[in-house]
Design an enzyme around this catalytic site. Structure first.
Site, mmCIF file in Angstrom:
data_model
loop_
_atom_site.group_PDB
_atom_site.id
_atom_site.type_symbol
_atom_site.label_atom_id
_atom_site.label_comp_id
_atom_site.label_asym_id
_atom_site.label_seq_id
_atom_site.Cartn_x
_atom_site.Cartn_y
_atom_site.Cartn_z
ATOM 1 N N PHE A 128 0.847 -1.077 -0.099
ATOM 2 C CA PHE A 128 -0.128 0.164 0.212
ATOM 3 C C PHE A 128 0.990 1.275 0.030
ATOM 4 C CE2 PHE A 128 -2.894 3.140 1.992
ATOM 5 C CZ PHE A 128 -4.064 2.985 1.225
ATOM 6 N N ASP A 163 2.380 -6.153 7.988
ATOM 7 C CA ASP A 163 1.316 -5.520 8.022
ATOM 8 C C ASP A 163 0.126 -6.417 7.898
ATOM 9 O OD1 ASP A 163 -0.880 -3.649 7.076
ATOM 10 O OD2 ASP A 163 0.289 -2.414 6.216
ATOM 11 N N ARG A 196 -12.833 -5.283 -6.365
ATOM 12 C CA ARG A 196 -12.450 -5.916 -5.192
ATOM 13 C C ARG A 196 -13.913 -6.234 -4.515
ATOM 14 N NH1 ARG A 196 -8.285 -3.651 -1.039
ATOM 15 N NH2 ARG A 196 -10.106 -2.110 -0.854
ATOM 16 N N TYR A 217 -10.444 -1.135 11.443
ATOM 17 C CA TYR A 217 -11.860 -0.862 10.492
ATOM 18 C C TYR A 217 -12.153 -1.575 9.567
ATOM 19 C CZ TYR A 217 -8.483 1.795 7.701
ATOM 20 O OH TYR A 217 -7.207 2.200 6.914
ATOM 21 N N LYS A 218 -11.104 -2.749 9.115
ATOM 22 C CA LYS A 218 -11.771 -3.611 8.122
ATOM 23 C C LYS A 218 -12.400 -4.788 8.466
ATOM 24 C CE LYS A 218 -7.885 -2.028 5.515
ATOM 25 N NZ LYS A 218 -8.425 -1.034 4.294
#
Length: 418
Positions: free
Chosen positions: A150, A219, A393, A244-245
């Protein structure tokens, strides 16, 4: 996300308007049967989700746990509104970062006392990379960084390298073994690639990094809460992740930092703050780090979002991460099968590996006009997301996504292409 990793989907699939409707009815019936047999299916009741929505974007923002609004209301009205500053002690605000870290720890395979919750993933990654560089053996000069990471991870790694005098070397995870050497200090890797959904081999890569005498930082943003991680079991040095995922902590929820117990006494954070001081209220000019995970803290905890996360983690009560992983693989297998049946041949390619050992909890499909296709899916009640230039996605959160959701999403995609 190279062509070599892409799998053609839809061969020998038929266009939706020419396929045998009995086959399609069979898929819908199988989805209903699988949902009826699903031991985790009842967990959807723990979330506040619209009944007619197929939500497949939990890899960007998890759904709202039903207990969170009431918990946040109590924090605001009673703990803050009535108790005021007394809540730092009486409501446990001060101990929240480590208390919630211990709640989260089992989901990443960590024993208590090694996870601190707070700050953003980026801030925690900066602490982890600089701290790892300071723990590394003298004379090592290189920091290997996942080339497909990312973007923010890359930016942070470059800054951490400048601070510690290391050279950043981008490397594909599959090429790490050949890139390791006696000059390697730190390696930064993603457990699951955010574009493709590819799962990388954390145990083998961690062992290889250690065999080279280096430290590894993982990560976990796209794996924690979706599959077993095993930080302690596999001897990981440091790890970071967002909440938050798949952990459903809410937009902007605080991230976390794992520092293995064996490294804590020597962990030298580049961001020492009063909250990580051994005696924070002594207000001395000299910094003395706290013992344990608390030395990874910086400033005052963000209490509102922190305690919303604590309430959100309640959805995991009685849930085994191994069961979540099994359902995730079954869901993504079934979704790929439905896509092959419903979508006209050649319209999409699966970027996500089919092999279970190489797949996270998302399916990425490459197609023409992907942005417009995703917008149309969302308009029809199927929410996924788009990544430039051509990737759809679909994130599968087993706590609230079912097989009927997977079937409807694939059928809707077929209608758009049909």
């Amino acid at each position: 996300m190279s062509d070599a990793t892409a799998n053609r989907v839809g061969t020998p699939a038929r266009a939706a308007d020419s396929a045998d409707s009995a086959d399609f009815a069979g898929l819908a019936a199988r989805a209903a049967r699988l949902d009826a047999e699903d031991g985790l299916g009842k967990l959807r009741e723990r979330f506040a989700l619209p009944e007619d929505l197929v939500y497949l974007d939990g890899n960007s923002l998890g759904a709202l746990p039903a207990a969170v609004p009431g918990a946040v209301d109590d924090v605001i009205r009673r703990q803050w509104g009535e108790l005021l500053i007394r809540s730092w002690d009486e409501s446990g605000w001060w101990t929240a970062p480590e208390r919630i870290g211990d709640l989260l720890a089992p989901l990443v395979g960590a024993a208590a006392g090694q996870v601190t919750v707070g700050d953003s993933t980026s801030v925690n990654l900066f602490k982890a990379l600089v701290g790892a560089a300071r723990l590394a053996a003298p004379g090592r000069t290189r920091m290997l960084v996942d080339a497909a990471t990312f973007p923010t991870d890359g930016y942070i790694a470059a800054s951490a390298a400048r601070m510690t005098g290391l050279e950043v070397v981008p490397v594909e995870p599959g090429e790490v073994l050949g890139a390791l050497g006696d000059d390697t200090a730190v390696v930064l890797l993603n457990h699951v690639d955010y574009r493709s959904g590819r799962l990388h081999d954390l145990p083998a890569l961690t062992a290889a990094v250690h065999a080279a005498g280096a430290l590894v930082v993982w990560d976990l943003c796209h794996s924690a809460g979706a599959l077993p991680v095993g930080l302690d079991a596999h001897g990981v040095d440091l790890a970071v992740g967002c909440t938050y995922k798949y952990l459903n902590g809410g937009p902007g929820a605080p991230a976390y930092l794992y520092v293995a117990a064996r490294h804590q006494d020597a962990f030298d954070s580049p961001l020492p703050g009063w909250n990580s001081h051994a005696e924070p209220f002594a207000m001395t000019p000299e910094y003395v780090p706290a013992r344990g995970a608390a030395r990874a803290r910086v400033g005052t905890p963000d209490i509102l979002s922190m305690l919303a996360l604590e309430a959100a983690l309640g959805v995991w009560e009685g849930v085994r991460i191994e069961e979540v992983r099994a359902k995730s693989l079954a869901l993504t297998d079934f979704f790929l099968e439905c896509v092959a049946a419903y979508v006209p041949a050649g319209k999409v390619e699966a970027v996500t590996p089919r092999e279970h050992g190489e797949r996270g909890s998302q399916v990425s499909l490459r197609c023409a006009n992907a942005r417009e296709v995703m917008a149309e899916l969302i308009a029809r009640g199927v929410v996924g997301d788009f990544r430039a230039p051509d990737v759809l996605r679909f994130g599968f959160t087993p706590l609230y996504v079912g097989f009927a959701d997977a079937e409807r999403a694939a059928r809707t995609l077929g209608h758009i292409f049909g």
